[in-house]
Design a protein around this motif. Structure first.
Motif, mmCIF file in Angstrom:
data_model
loop_
_atom_site.group_PDB
_atom_site.id
_atom_site.type_symbol
_atom_site.label_atom_id
_atom_site.label_comp_id
_atom_site.label_asym_id
_atom_site.label_seq_id
_atom_site.Cartn_x
_atom_site.Cartn_y
_atom_site.Cartn_z
ATOM 1 N N UNK A 249 1.120 -0.843 -0.116
ATOM 2 C CA UNK A 249 0.081 -0.056 0.030
ATOM 3 C C UNK A 249 1.047 1.371 -0.052
ATOM 4 N N UNK A 250 1.852 1.195 0.953
ATOM 5 C CA UNK A 250 3.302 2.936 1.176
ATOM 6 C C UNK A 250 3.414 2.293 -0.688
ATOM 7 N N UNK A 251 3.964 1.603 -1.347
ATOM 8 C CA UNK A 251 3.696 1.204 -2.918
ATOM 9 C C UNK A 251 3.179 2.065 -3.987
ATOM 10 N N UNK A 252 2.024 1.929 -3.495
ATOM 11 C CA UNK A 252 0.740 2.018 -4.349
ATOM 12 C C UNK A 252 0.799 3.765 -4.326
ATOM 13 N N UNK A 253 0.928 4.250 -2.657
ATOM 14 C CA UNK A 253 0.427 5.565 -2.272
ATOM 15 C C UNK A 253 1.898 6.361 -3.476
ATOM 16 N N UNK A 254 3.099 5.792 -3.106
ATOM 17 C CA UNK A 254 4.216 6.605 -3.698
ATOM 18 C C UNK A 254 4.584 6.420 -5.493
ATOM 19 N N UNK A 255 3.725 5.087 -5.565
ATOM 20 C CA UNK A 255 3.412 4.987 -7.204
ATOM 21 C C UNK A 255 2.676 5.920 -8.019
ATOM 22 N N UNK A 256 1.093 6.090 -7.125
ATOM 23 C CA UNK A 256 0.072 7.002 -7.758
ATOM 24 C C UNK A 256 0.137 8.334 -7.402
ATOM 25 N N UNK A 257 0.414 8.908 -5.961
ATOM 26 C CA UNK A 257 0.950 10.309 -5.454
ATOM 27 C C UNK A 257 -0.241 10.354 -4.222
ATOM 28 N N UNK A 258 -0.965 8.925 -4.176
ATOM 29 C CA UNK A 258 -2.127 9.036 -2.963
ATOM 30 C C UNK A 258 -1.048 8.807 -1.852
ATOM 31 N N UNK A 259 -2.634 10.309 -1.192
ATOM 32 C CA UNK A 259 -2.095 10.661 0.176
ATOM 33 C C UNK A 259 -2.318 9.730 0.905
ATOM 34 N N UNK A 260 -3.526 9.509 1.054
ATOM 35 C CA UNK A 260 -3.631 8.122 2.712
ATOM 36 C C UNK A 260 -4.271 6.908 2.443
ATOM 37 N N UNK A 261 -3.651 6.159 3.356
ATOM 38 C CA UNK A 261 -3.525 4.520 3.630
ATOM 39 C C UNK A 261 -5.309 4.292 3.400
ATOM 40 N N UNK A 262 -5.893 4.661 3.348
ATOM 41 C CA UNK A 262 -7.178 4.159 4.101
ATOM 42 C C UNK A 262 -7.768 4.027 2.605
ATOM 43 N N UNK A 263 -7.116 5.098 1.547
ATOM 44 C CA UNK A 263 -8.141 4.993 0.649
ATOM 45 C C UNK A 263 -6.901 4.001 -0.772
ATOM 46 N N UNK A 264 -5.818 3.312 -0.461
ATOM 47 C CA UNK A 264 -5.239 2.446 -1.374
ATOM 48 C C UNK A 264 -5.332 1.471 -0.528
ATOM 49 N N UNK A 265 -5.727 1.089 0.459
ATOM 50 C CA UNK A 265 -6.052 -0.514 0.762
ATOM 51 C C UNK A 265 -7.639 -1.309 1.049
ATOM 52 N N UNK A 266 -7.208 -2.433 1.673
ATOM 53 C CA UNK A 266 -8.517 -3.344 1.536
ATOM 54 C C UNK A 266 -9.708 -2.055 2.267
ATOM 55 N N UNK A 267 -10.571 -2.159 1.667
ATOM 56 C CA UNK A 267 -11.740 -0.822 2.326
ATOM 57 C C UNK A 267 -13.204 -0.919 1.510
ATOM 58 N N UNK A 268 -13.974 -0.394 2.079
ATOM 59 C CA UNK A 268 -16.021 -0.555 2.134
ATOM 60 C C UNK A 268 -15.752 0.314 1.586
ATOM 61 N N UNK A 269 -15.068 1.922 1.550
ATOM 62 C CA UNK A 269 -15.345 3.056 1.448
ATOM 63 C C UNK A 269 -14.741 3.834 0.367
ATOM 64 N N UNK A 270 -13.617 2.941 -0.010
ATOM 65 C CA UNK A 270 -12.553 3.304 -1.455
ATOM 66 C C UNK A 270 -12.328 2.368 -2.052
ATOM 67 N N UNK A 271 -12.406 2.825 -3.379
ATOM 68 C CA UNK A 271 -12.265 1.054 -4.434
ATOM 69 C C UNK A 271 -11.061 1.750 -5.687
ATOM 70 N N UNK A 272 -9.762 2.090 -5.350
ATOM 71 C CA UNK A 272 -8.387 2.412 -6.221
ATOM 72 C C UNK A 272 -8.510 3.787 -5.860
ATOM 73 N N UNK A 273 -8.441 4.328 -4.287
ATOM 74 C CA UNK A 273 -8.248 5.307 -4.553
ATOM 75 C C UNK A 273 -10.286 6.314 -4.234
ATOM 76 N N UNK A 274 -11.025 5.276 -5.076
ATOM 77 C CA UNK A 274 -12.045 6.147 -5.585
ATOM 78 C C UNK A 274 -13.551 6.314 -4.178
ATOM 79 N N UNK A 275 -13.217 7.420 -4.344
ATOM 80 C CA UNK A 275 -14.398 7.210 -2.804
ATOM 81 C C UNK A 275 -15.596 7.033 -3.350
ATOM 82 N N UNK A 276 -16.631 5.773 -2.392
ATOM 83 C CA UNK A 276 -17.649 5.123 -2.697
ATOM 84 C C UNK A 276 -19.307 5.481 -2.639
ATOM 85 N N UNK A 277 -19.132 6.849 -1.566
ATOM 86 C CA UNK A 277 -19.679 6.758 -1.033
ATOM 87 C C UNK A 277 -20.249 8.277 -1.935
ATOM 88 N N UNK A 278 -20.865 8.354 -3.224
ATOM 89 C CA UNK A 278 -20.971 9.378 -3.847
ATOM 90 C C UNK A 278 -21.938 10.480 -3.953
#
Ligand code: ATP
Ligand code: MG
Length: 278
Positions: A249-278
């Protein structure tokens, strides 16, 4: 006047830049209008990203990364292993993690004798010993899989994350082990598409002094260790080795310039950094 805390949180979730989030306004009415405009624009952008994901990659970056890194390492002669997520207390203690130690406080215990692994190293040590009976050297192994730690969460920590741990044992005598660590680090970080990384000295609670790999912003991407090491005796290892543990997940943050772990890890709120509850 700045956006309210609630507005800032929401804007952060839907991908506002730090600059946008910190914007200043002369009064509340103008601020709220600006919020509405920004919110509408960002929500639409998230919807577009979701559509792109569904019709393009069809999976989050971190999963593609895992596959690419595994292929790169197998290509470099590393054998991929697949070991249990449940770890015994006995093996954890062989890593020097005892009652009361810093790492022990981070462990999720399942019962008196078993925990969710906080690291991959103990099972890799087992493989080093068992496959080490075959004379061919160097012996190259890696595993990629879930690890668990109680963390006071934050931008760079999650309680479940994915580790890639590689180890190379039995290098020719006289090998510059630090140089080899750099080569292996470069193999993985280049395959991950990360630019501007460097190596830095660090203190590890498990291995003592270690060399870390950090990204351009100084975020730790990986920690390395080398042997002979004091922990080796407990596992019956008597050869030199180099090892590196990366957080995917840290590698993903560094490669995609995403700033939060919550957005790139296993999640029910985000998929690939995209907020699901829009
Ligand atoms: P940190 O100092 O950042 O808390 P660490 O030094 O405790 O990390 P290591 O034991 O070195 O972590 O683990 C190897 C790698 O696993 C780290 O470099 C990092 O990329 C990743 N990692 C460790 N803990 C977490 C976590 N809680 N969430 C996400 N990734 C993690
Ligand atoms: Mg570390």
């Amino acid at each position: 006047m700045k956006f309210s805390e609630e507005q800032q949180r929401r804007l952060g979730e839907i991908g506002a830049s730090a600059e946008d989030v910190q914007a200043d306004f002369p009064d509340e009415a103008q601020r709220n209008r600006a919020y509405q405009r920004l919110e509408t624009r960002l929500t639409a952008a998230q919807q577009r990203r979701l559509a792109e994901l569904r019709h393009g990659e069809r999976r989050p970056f971190v999963l593609g990364l895992e596959e690419r890194l595994a292929a790169a390492l197998r290509g470099a002669g590393f054998l991929q292993v697949h070991t249990p997520i449940i770890l015994s207390r006995v093996r954890l203690e062989k890593m020097g993690v005892f009652d009361g130690s810093i790492m022990e406080k981070q462990v999720f215990w399942l019962d008196a004798k078993h925990c969710l692994r906080p690291m991959l190293a103990p099972h890799l040590y087992e493989y080093m010993r068992d496959l080490g009976r075959v004379p061919e050297r160097p012996l190259r192994l890696f595993e990629i899989g879930p690890c668990f730690r109680r963390e006071t969460q934050g931008q760079r920590h999650a309680s479940e994350f994915t580790m890639l741990n590689l180890v190379e044992m039995g290098l020719p005598e006289g090998t510059d082990l630090t140089a080899r660590l750099r080569e292996l680090g470069a193999l993985v970080l280049d395959a991950a598409g990360i630019e501007g990384w460097r190596m830095a000295d660090e203190d590890s609670t498990v291995y003592g002094e270690t060399l870390d790999f950090v990204d351009a912003d100084g975020m730790e991407l990986a920690s390395s260790a080398l042997g002979p090491h004091p922990l080796d005796a407990a596992w019956g290892i008597r050869e030199n080795w180099v090892g590196i543990g990366f957080g995917l997940e840290r590698l993903t943050m560094a490669a995609t310039h995403e700033t939060s772990m919550a957005k790139v890890g296993r999640s029910l709120s985000y998929l690939d950094g995209i907020r699901l509850r829009l």
